[in-house]
Design an enzyme around this catalytic site. Structure first.
Site, PDB file in Angstrom:
ATOM      1  CD  GLU A 223      50.509  25.889  18.338  1.00  0.00           C
ATOM      2  OE1 GLU A 223      50.157  26.283  17.216  1.00  0.00           O
ATOM      3  OE2 GLU A 223      49.813  25.958  19.362  1.00  0.00           O
ATOM      4  CB  CYS A 263      55.319  28.128  23.461  1.00  0.00           C
ATOM      5  SG  CYS A 263      53.808  28.863  22.826  1.00  0.00           S
ATOM      6  NE  ARG A 356      39.348  33.892  36.620  1.00  0.00           N
ATOM      7  CZ  ARG A 356      39.512  33.269  37.779  1.00  0.00           C
ATOM      8  NH1 ARG A 356      40.653  33.334  38.405  1.00  0.00           N
ATOM      9  NH2 ARG A 356      38.508  32.588  38.299  1.00  0.00           N
ATOM     10  CG  HIS A 391      56.905  31.320  26.287  1.00  0.00           C
ATOM     11  ND1 HIS A 391      57.099  31.386  24.938  1.00  0.00           N
ATOM     12  CD2 HIS A 391      55.559  31.242  26.470  1.00  0.00           C
ATOM     13  CE1 HIS A 391      55.931  31.348  24.323  1.00  0.00           C
ATOM     14  NE2 HIS A 391      54.971  31.262  25.230  1.00  0.00           N
ATOM     15  CG  ASN A 423      53.512  33.512  21.596  1.00  0.00           C
ATOM     16  OD1 ASN A 423      54.591  32.941  21.414  1.00  0.00           O
ATOM     17  ND2 ASN A 423      52.553  33.015  22.375  1.00  0.00           N
TER      18      ASN A 423
END
Lengths: 506, 399
Positions: A223, A263, A356, A391, A423
């Site tokens: 990405e 991802c 959140r 992940h 990440n």
């Protein structure tokens, strides 16, 4: 201004360090040529193609460059010198990369005589609208972080009933930032998602031992492609010479495609890649899936800057085939919903995310659902599973999802490596899977639950084979090696941002 | 038919340095007029013009130099453009020798400071593109050759200090010589300390004061054959031998990393053509783009043994000689300050080197005139294009 024809030709030769050798006298040349300068006419038609992409060279002499030409200013200061290959048979110019030339380098002469490995990197700065120039005339020291690995093609020996992984490679850079318990891999100035993809693919080829010509399709999930339009996969295909090469036209007989799904862009393609090698009527085909990212994040304190605490750099590459499989597919399930938890509009420098909401309705719901559904389908309980990888955008999410699914620490901790590398987005769950393949034994079951914002999850079950052990000695660049290495260079926040900005002026 | 011998009857040049307010054409005019006026030659008598510049198309967007020259001279004669001054002179010599022209104007110029922010990138045009892609700079190859030299000859410890000092001494001497050169870019003596400090500051083997500067300037000369020369001047200077040789553009690919083959070959050929021995040369203009290049070139020219030039440089400096003692002979090197202090406007540099030898051989160098026991007979001009990719030698003789 970029010149398309020049970029094409320079990349074609320079990315791979293509050369020629004379079969009569043995003289070698950097850059392909049709005849030998020594043998003249006699050598016409007797020149052999060689390249130095997997070779180890020697830095003969060097100097420090701290007043470079204009397109190299962001790389300065750096070491530049003459690199020789094959015991001095051929020499060419080179820049030392992965190295921040600091004050100690007044003794740069210490680098002379050291072994070096060619690295595929960005060449120099370019206009933001121009072609990204690349080259492999960048070298790193072979006895430091990145070891020289010989690429030895081995004949396929055993055919498996089900397709699976035949080799893998992970690349993270030697540069890290450490904040609290979290360490993150950050790109050197000349690195980006393209260079990470090539690097991971290269390591996967070395590990698998499969012939690069046998790869029929390469998928690159990312990405953070520096181009909005132009595939990373085409670069990977050409640099790694995937599929048969048609030299006259300078093309590779391979399919190449970029995929994007935050991802999970790479994990999504695992099943497609495996299905292709399973396609009836085709023999000894392999496919390559790479997930690589150098994802953006706004500077800390700015909107979206919270991502800056977690973003890493690196890539994972997996080769799928039917021969000499190290982990066979057992099953898969994917789920998808339109959940806008993380996005980046075109032309925006940094992504935005849903705060959140990225947790509960996004990450947890999708990963849990996909993995549960797969386990139900395969009639598995957590006790039947040896390793679980989810992940890992941070350390908390995957631990919680694993616990929710009933997995114990010994099942999910070996694959939980976000604290080492950050990440790495498309490379994230692939790196977790690689960490397990580094240590697993034959006949063990690995469940992977990837996640991609937007949103979806791919769940896979793999069963390892004895080939895993046979091939292990060819994997020198393991996850543990990269996570805990005395040559890691830790930098402060300001340097991290500078490295992240790369060769373009900020 | 025996080939005619080309002879120089007059020379002209501008001061080298930064000519901020001057158009390139004005510099050419100044140098050209100086050459024409000193022997009273009318423009109409010129048969051809050979002109050199490396970068005018880039620095000043002047792509068809001949047109500018035609306007400047109000002439429509044949003109050719080359890179180095020596190259222009070679072409002019060919024309004279062949009997095609009687009188040729040779000129050269460069206006490098007009592109101050990009000129170092432009200079990379003289290197191979792969070196540029790998991060090379105009200075880097000089430093790499020095490193290769040090390694090849195993120079270390005290010896390395002497080598390092010897290179600094070249620079000191150049600046000292340039004090008497009204045309020189620099009129400032520098100390060994200054040079060494600049190296320390740059953290590199060679520092600011080891390299020739970026310069503007022009130079010119009038060439005829030795038989006609007498009608213009009593003291023509003959071109006894001229030659050039070439080598790979890619420095790392060359067989030798510690010298310039092109210089070696060109020198041998030129000496043969001039039918003199190296010992006959008493004045030498060395193309010292860097102190390292000057030192190594002394070896390539055959004046010093390979791997030892630095010792001879150091000994001569210590003895406070204004010449270099080579065997039994004394050779006066770069008495105008060389590229280092006189300046290096690429296309005009060779012209300034010839300017110096011309004046010295004619005993017209004024304050700079070499004080030698015997009269100066032969001078040698050395010019290089790129980092040793092409080398020119021109041997000049009195009468």
């Amino acid at each position: 201004m970029s010149s398309e024809p020049i970029e094409r030709r320079v990349a074609y030769i320079g990315d791979r360090l293509r050369g020629s050798s004379c079969t009569s006298c043995g003289k070698e040349y950097f850059k392909p040529r049709d005849y030998c300068g020594t043998c003249g006419r006699e050598s016409l038609g007797r020149m052999k193609d060689i390249d130095f992409f997997y070779e180890e060279g020697t830095l003969e002499v060097c100097t420090l460059i701290n007043d470079p030409t204009n397109k190299f200013t962001r790389l300065s200061p750096y070491i530049y010198g003459i690199v020789s290959f094959h015991n001095g048979k051929v020499r060419f110019p080179g820049r030392l990369t992965d190295h921040m030339a600091n004050d100690e380098d007044s003794r740069f002469t210490d680098f002379e005589g050291r072994k070096v490995v060619p690295r595929f990197r960005r060449r120099h700065a370019a206009e933001p609208s121009g072609i990204v120039p690349t080259i492999s005339l960048a070298f790193s020291l072979a006895d430091e972080y990145y070891p020289h690995q010989e690429y030895k093609i081995s004949e396929p020996s055993k055919e498996y009933e089900k397709p699976g992984i035949v080799g893998y490679g992970v690349y993270t850079s030697r540069f890290r930032i450490r904040e609290g318990t979290m360490e993150r891999s950050i790109p050197f100035l000349d690195e980006d998602s393209i260079t990470a993809a090539v690097e991971a693919g290269k390591i996967a080829l070395v590990h698998s031992g499969v012939d690069h010509e046998s790869i029929c399709k390469v998928y690159v999930g990312s990405e953070s492609n520096p181009y909005a339009v132009k595939p990373i996969a085409a670069k990977v295909a050409q640099v790694l010479k995937l599929g048969e090469e048609c030299q006259e036209e300078g093309v590779q007989c391979v399919d190449a495609i970029d995929t994007e799904f935050a991802c999970k862009a790479a994990t999504s393609m695992f099943k497609d890649a495996a299905s292709l090698v399973y396609y009836p009527g085709f023999e000894q085909l392999n496919t390559l899936v790479i997930g690589a990212d150098n994802s953006q994040s706004a500077p800390r304190g700015e909107p979206g800057g919270e991502l800056d605490l977690f973003v890493g750099y690196g890539g994972g590459a997996f080769i799928f085939g039917k021969y000499d499989v190290i982990a066979q597919f057992e099953g898969w399930i994917s789920i998808t919903s339109d959940t806008p938890d993380f996005w980046r509009r075109d032309t925006q420098a940094y992504p935005s995310h849903g705060g959140r909401f990225t947790g509960e309705p996004a990450y947890f719901k999708h990963v849990t659902k996909a993995v549960r559904k797969l386990m139900d389908h395969l009639k598995l309980t957590p006790g039947d599973v040896d390793y679980f990888v989810a992940h890992q955008p941070n350390a908390a999410f995957p631990a919680r999802v694993a616990a929710n699914l009933g997995f114990k620490e010994e099942q999910y901790l070996p694959g939980l490596r976000v604290s080492n590398f950050g990440n790495t987005y498309s490379g994230c769950s692939p790196i977790g899977l690689a960490a397990i393949l580094d240590v697993a034994n034959p006949d063990e079951r690995i469940i992977v639950g990837s996640y991609g914002s937007g949103a979806g999850s791919d769940a896979y079950s793999f069963i390892t084979t004895t080939q895993l052990i046979n091939k292990r000695k060819r994997q020198r660049f393991t996850i543990n090696y990269q996570a805990d290495n005395r040559f890691l260079t830790h930098v402060d926040y300001a340097t991290y941002r500078r490295l992240k900005d790369g060769m373009q002026a900020a | 038919m025996k080939a005619k011998c080309p002879a120089i009857v007059s020379v002209g040049r501008t001061k080298f340095g930064e000519h901020y307010e001057v158009e390139p054409e004005k510099l050419v005019e100044e140098a050209g007029l100086a050459a024409l006026d000193s022997v009273g030659i009318e423009r109409e008598d010129l048969g051809a013009c050979h002109f050199s510049d490396y970068f005018l198309p880039i620095t000043n967007k002047i792509g068809l130099e001949e047109g500018f020259l035609s306007e400047l001279l109000e002439l429509n004669i044949p003109m050719e453009i080359t890179r180095s001054f020596s190259s222009a002179l070679s072409s002019a010599c060919n024309g004279i020798q062949a009997g095609k022209y009687d009188l040729v104007l040779v000129g050269g110029m460069e206006k490098m400071t007009d592109r101050w922010d990009k000129i170092r990138d432009d200079l990379m045009l003289l290197e191979d593109p792969w070196s540029y892609y790998a991060g090379c700079t105009p200075e880097a190859n000089h430093e790499l050759m020095l490193r290769a030299y040090i390694r090849k000859y195993g120079i270390k410890g005290r010896q390395l200090d002497i080598l390092s000092t010897a290179l600094a001494e070249c620079s000191v001497k150049s600046h000292k010589s340039a004090m008497k050169n009204e045309y020189a870019q620099f009129h400032k003596e520098i100390s060994i300390d200054t040079i060494l400090r600049a190296r320390t500051r740059s953290r590199r083997p060679l520092g600011l004061f080891d390299f020739a500067p970026i310069s503007d300037g022009a130079s010119a000369l009038i060439l005829t054959d030795s038989e006609l020369a007498g009608s213009y001047t009593d003291k023509p200077v003959s071109v006894l031998g001229y030659s050039n040789a070439t080598d790979y553009i890619t420095f790392p690919s060359r067989n030798s990393l510690t010298g310039f083959l092109a210089t070696e070959l060109a020198m041998k050929k030129a000496l043969r053509e001039a039918a003199i021995k190296i010992g006959d040369i008493s004045i030498l203009q060395l193309y010292d783009q860097s102190t390292m290049m000057g030192m190594v070139s002394l070896e390539d020219l055959g004046l010093c043994e390979k791997g030892k030039a630095w010792k001879e440089i150091h000994d001569s400096f210590k003895a406070d000689h204004d010449y270099l003692e080579v065997g039994e002979r004394n050779v006066f090197v770069n008495v105008n300050g060389g590229l280092k202090a006189d300046g290096n406007p690429l296309g005009a540099t060779g012209g300034a080197e010839i300017f110096e030898v011309f004046q010295q051989l004619r005993n017209e160098a004024g304050e700079r005139q070499i004080k030698s026991d015997s009269e100066l007979e032969h001078g040698c001009v050395h010019e290089v294009e790129g980092f040793g990719t092409k080398a020119y030698i021109c041997i000049l003789g009195r009468n």
